[in-house]
Design a protein around this motif. Structure first.
Motif, PDB file in Angstrom:
ATOM      1  N   GLU A  93     -16.428 -78.906 -60.419  1.00 20.14           N
ATOM      2  CA  GLU A  93     -15.497 -78.724 -59.310  1.00 20.14           C
ATOM      3  C   GLU A  93     -16.072 -77.736 -58.303  1.00 20.14           C
ATOM      4  O   GLU A  93     -17.044 -77.026 -58.594  1.00 20.14           O
ATOM      5  N   CYS A  94     -15.471 -77.672 -57.143  1.00 24.53           N
ATOM      6  CA  CYS A  94     -15.927 -76.764 -56.096  1.00 24.53           C
ATOM      7  C   CYS A  94     -15.797 -75.320 -56.575  1.00 24.53           C
ATOM      8  O   CYS A  94     -14.724 -74.906 -57.012  1.00 24.53           O
ATOM      9  N   GLY A  95     -16.880 -74.577 -56.502  1.00 25.42           N
ATOM     10  CA  GLY A  95     -16.868 -73.191 -56.938  1.00 25.42           C
ATOM     11  C   GLY A  95     -16.137 -72.266 -55.978  1.00 25.42           C
ATOM     12  O   GLY A  95     -15.838 -71.132 -56.325  1.00 25.42           O
ATOM     13  N   ILE A  96     -15.834 -72.733 -54.785  1.00 20.22           N
ATOM     14  CA  ILE A  96     -15.166 -71.895 -53.799  1.00 20.22           C
ATOM     15  C   ILE A  96     -13.648 -72.070 -53.860  1.00 20.22           C
ATOM     16  O   ILE A  96     -12.917 -71.109 -54.018  1.00 20.22           O
ATOM     17  N   CYS A  97     -13.160 -73.306 -53.762  1.00 17.17           N
ATOM     18  CA  CYS A  97     -11.704 -73.534 -53.792  1.00 17.17           C
ATOM     19  C   CYS A  97     -11.187 -73.803 -55.197  1.00 17.17           C
ATOM     20  O   CYS A  97      -9.982 -73.897 -55.411  1.00 17.17           O
ATOM     21  N   ARG A  98     -12.112 -73.920 -56.153  1.00  8.89           N
ATOM     22  CA  ARG A  98     -11.770 -74.200 -57.558  1.00  8.89           C
ATOM     23  C   ARG A  98     -10.952 -75.491 -57.710  1.00  8.89           C
ATOM     24  O   ARG A  98     -10.041 -75.568 -58.519  1.00  8.89           O
ATOM     25  N   GLY A  99     -11.273 -76.486 -56.891  1.00  5.63           N
ATOM     26  CA  GLY A  99     -10.636 -77.793 -57.016  1.00  5.63           C
ATOM     27  C   GLY A  99      -9.327 -77.943 -56.274  1.00  5.63           C
ATOM     28  O   GLY A  99      -8.673 -78.992 -56.376  1.00  5.63           O
ATOM     29  N   LYS A 100      -8.901 -76.953 -55.509  1.00  9.52           N
ATOM     30  CA  LYS A 100      -7.625 -77.045 -54.786  1.00  9.52           C
ATOM     31  C   LYS A 100      -7.617 -78.180 -53.772  1.00  9.52           C
ATOM     32  O   LYS A 100      -6.564 -78.735 -53.483  1.00  9.52           O
TER      33      LYS A 100
ATOM     34  N   CYS B 157     -15.611 -76.176 -47.575  1.00  9.56           N
ATOM     35  CA  CYS B 157     -15.440 -74.870 -48.219  1.00  9.56           C
ATOM     36  C   CYS B 157     -16.663 -73.995 -47.968  1.00  9.56           C
ATOM     37  O   CYS B 157     -16.538 -72.802 -47.674  1.00  9.56           O
ATOM     38  N   ASN B 158     -17.844 -74.592 -48.083  1.00 13.69           N
ATOM     39  CA  ASN B 158     -19.080 -73.860 -47.858  1.00 13.69           C
ATOM     40  C   ASN B 158     -19.173 -73.385 -46.403  1.00 13.69           C
ATOM     41  O   ASN B 158     -19.581 -72.261 -46.139  1.00 13.69           O
ATOM     42  N   ALA B 159     -18.767 -74.240 -45.478  1.00 18.48           N
ATOM     43  CA  ALA B 159     -18.787 -73.861 -44.062  1.00 18.48           C
ATOM     44  C   ALA B 159     -17.824 -72.709 -43.798  1.00 18.48           C
ATOM     45  O   ALA B 159     -18.126 -71.790 -43.045  1.00 18.48           O
ATOM     46  N   MET B 160     -16.666 -72.742 -44.446  1.00 18.51           N
ATOM     47  CA  MET B 160     -15.672 -71.689 -44.263  1.00 18.51           C
ATOM     48  C   MET B 160     -16.155 -70.367 -44.872  1.00 18.51           C
ATOM     49  O   MET B 160     -15.953 -69.310 -44.295  1.00 18.51           O
ATOM     50  N   LYS B 161     -16.837 -70.451 -46.003  1.00 19.60           N
ATOM     51  CA  LYS B 161     -17.304 -69.247 -46.688  1.00 19.60           C
ATOM     52  C   LYS B 161     -18.375 -68.525 -45.887  1.00 19.60           C
ATOM     53  O   LYS B 161     -18.379 -67.291 -45.819  1.00 19.60           O
ATOM     54  N   GLY B 162     -19.268 -69.280 -45.274  1.00 13.73           N
ATOM     55  CA  GLY B 162     -20.328 -68.668 -44.471  1.00 13.73           C
ATOM     56  C   GLY B 162     -21.198 -67.748 -45.299  1.00 13.73           C
ATOM     57  O   GLY B 162     -21.584 -68.075 -46.419  1.00 13.73           O
ATOM     58  N   SER B 163     -21.494 -66.555 -44.795  1.00 15.33           N
ATOM     59  CA  SER B 163     -22.369 -65.623 -45.500  1.00 15.33           C
ATOM     60  C   SER B 163     -21.577 -64.531 -46.214  1.00 15.33           C
ATOM     61  O   SER B 163     -22.063 -63.425 -46.403  1.00 15.33           O
ATOM     62  N   ARG B 164     -20.376 -64.883 -46.627  1.00 17.28           N
ATOM     63  CA  ARG B 164     -19.559 -63.931 -47.390  1.00 17.28           C
ATOM     64  C   ARG B 164     -19.631 -64.265 -48.875  1.00 17.28           C
ATOM     65  O   ARG B 164     -19.978 -65.369 -49.261  1.00 17.28           O
ATOM     66  N   THR B 165     -19.264 -63.317 -49.697  1.00 20.20           N
ATOM     67  CA  THR B 165     -19.149 -63.558 -51.134  1.00 20.20           C
ATOM     68  C   THR B 165     -17.719 -64.011 -51.418  1.00 20.20           C
ATOM     69  O   THR B 165     -16.844 -63.904 -50.549  1.00 20.20           O
TER      70      THR B 165
ATOM     71  N   ARG C 217     -10.698 -61.141 -49.963  1.00 21.18           N
ATOM     72  CA  ARG C 217     -10.231 -59.890 -49.375  1.00 21.18           C
ATOM     73  C   ARG C 217      -9.731 -60.074 -47.952  1.00 21.18           C
ATOM     74  O   ARG C 217      -8.822 -59.395 -47.512  1.00 21.18           O
ATOM     75  N   THR C 218     -10.354 -60.989 -47.225  1.00 19.24           N
ATOM     76  CA  THR C 218      -9.960 -61.213 -45.835  1.00 19.24           C
ATOM     77  C   THR C 218      -8.751 -62.143 -45.746  1.00 19.24           C
ATOM     78  O   THR C 218      -8.330 -62.501 -44.659  1.00 19.24           O
ATOM     79  N   ASN C 219      -8.208 -62.496 -46.923  1.00 21.64           N
ATOM     80  CA  ASN C 219      -7.043 -63.385 -46.997  1.00 21.64           C
ATOM     81  C   ASN C 219      -7.263 -64.704 -46.275  1.00 21.64           C
ATOM     82  O   ASN C 219      -6.343 -65.272 -45.712  1.00 21.64           O
ATOM     83  N   THR C 220      -8.492 -65.155 -46.268  1.00 22.10           N
ATOM     84  CA  THR C 220      -8.792 -66.446 -45.674  1.00 22.10           C
ATOM     85  C   THR C 220      -8.371 -67.518 -46.664  1.00 22.10           C
ATOM     86  O   THR C 220      -8.785 -67.520 -47.800  1.00 22.10           O
ATOM     87  N   SER C 221      -7.517 -68.382 -46.214  1.00 18.46           N
ATOM     88  CA  SER C 221      -7.108 -69.482 -47.081  1.00 18.46           C
ATOM     89  C   SER C 221      -7.624 -70.780 -46.487  1.00 18.46           C
ATOM     90  O   SER C 221      -7.922 -70.866 -45.303  1.00 18.46           O
ATOM     91  N   LEU C 222      -7.720 -71.771 -47.317  1.00 16.69           N
ATOM     92  CA  LEU C 222      -8.184 -73.067 -46.852  1.00 16.69           C
ATOM     93  C   LEU C 222      -7.064 -73.706 -46.047  1.00 16.69           C
ATOM     94  O   LEU C 222      -6.031 -74.068 -46.588  1.00 16.69           O
ATOM     95  N   LYS C 223      -7.254 -73.820 -44.756  1.00 11.98           N
ATOM     96  CA  LYS C 223      -6.236 -74.370 -43.875  1.00 11.98           C
ATOM     97  C   LYS C 223      -6.541 -75.839 -43.615  1.00 11.98           C
ATOM     98  O   LYS C 223      -6.562 -76.294 -42.477  1.00 11.98           O
TER      99      LYS C 223
END
Length: 132
Positions: A43-50, A104-112, A118-124
């Protein structure tokens, strides 16, 4: 006007230098990592399958936001911060790679991951209504 032949040794392709892409410095290893990750079909490691499963068989581009890409958990652009010897080392470390959706990868960019949360970025993105 006569053109001189280009010396192939005059250029440095795939070396990961200042302008090179560290992901392609060892293209064979990167292809092996990609094939291995695709075979695992995680599954996607960023959104964990959401957003649902990764579409492994679609082309990886903005026209296919749920398609498969490889994400570097610790951003390659910050390789020194994470103790890697080089940009290439960060890009080729199997333990630093995870499967992800293109969007998800595009949204994550160069952040961990922790910086992303922490930035409360949610998948919109709502994949059901197609509003990419």
């Amino acid at each position: 006007m006569r053109m001189r032949p280009v010396d192939p040794g005059a250029f440095s392709f795939g070396t990961g230098g200042a302008m090179g892409n560290p992901r392609s410095a060892n293209g064979n290893l990167r292809r092996k990592h990609r094939a291995r990750m695709k075979a695992i079909r995680g599954e996607c490691g960023i959104c964990r399958g959401k957003l649902g499963p990764i579409h492994y068989d679609e082309p990886s581009d903005s026209d296919h936001p749920l398609s498969f890409v490889i994400d570097e958990i610790k951003p390659v652009s910050r390789w020194k911060e994470f103790g890697y010897a080089s940009r290439e080392a960060a890009a080729q470390d199997w333990n630093n790679l995870q499967a992800a959706h293109y969007c998800c990868n595009a949204m994550k960019g160069s952040r961990t991951q922790s910086e992303l949360h922490r930035t409360n970025t949610s998948l919109k993105i709502n994949p059901q209504d197609g509003a990419w």
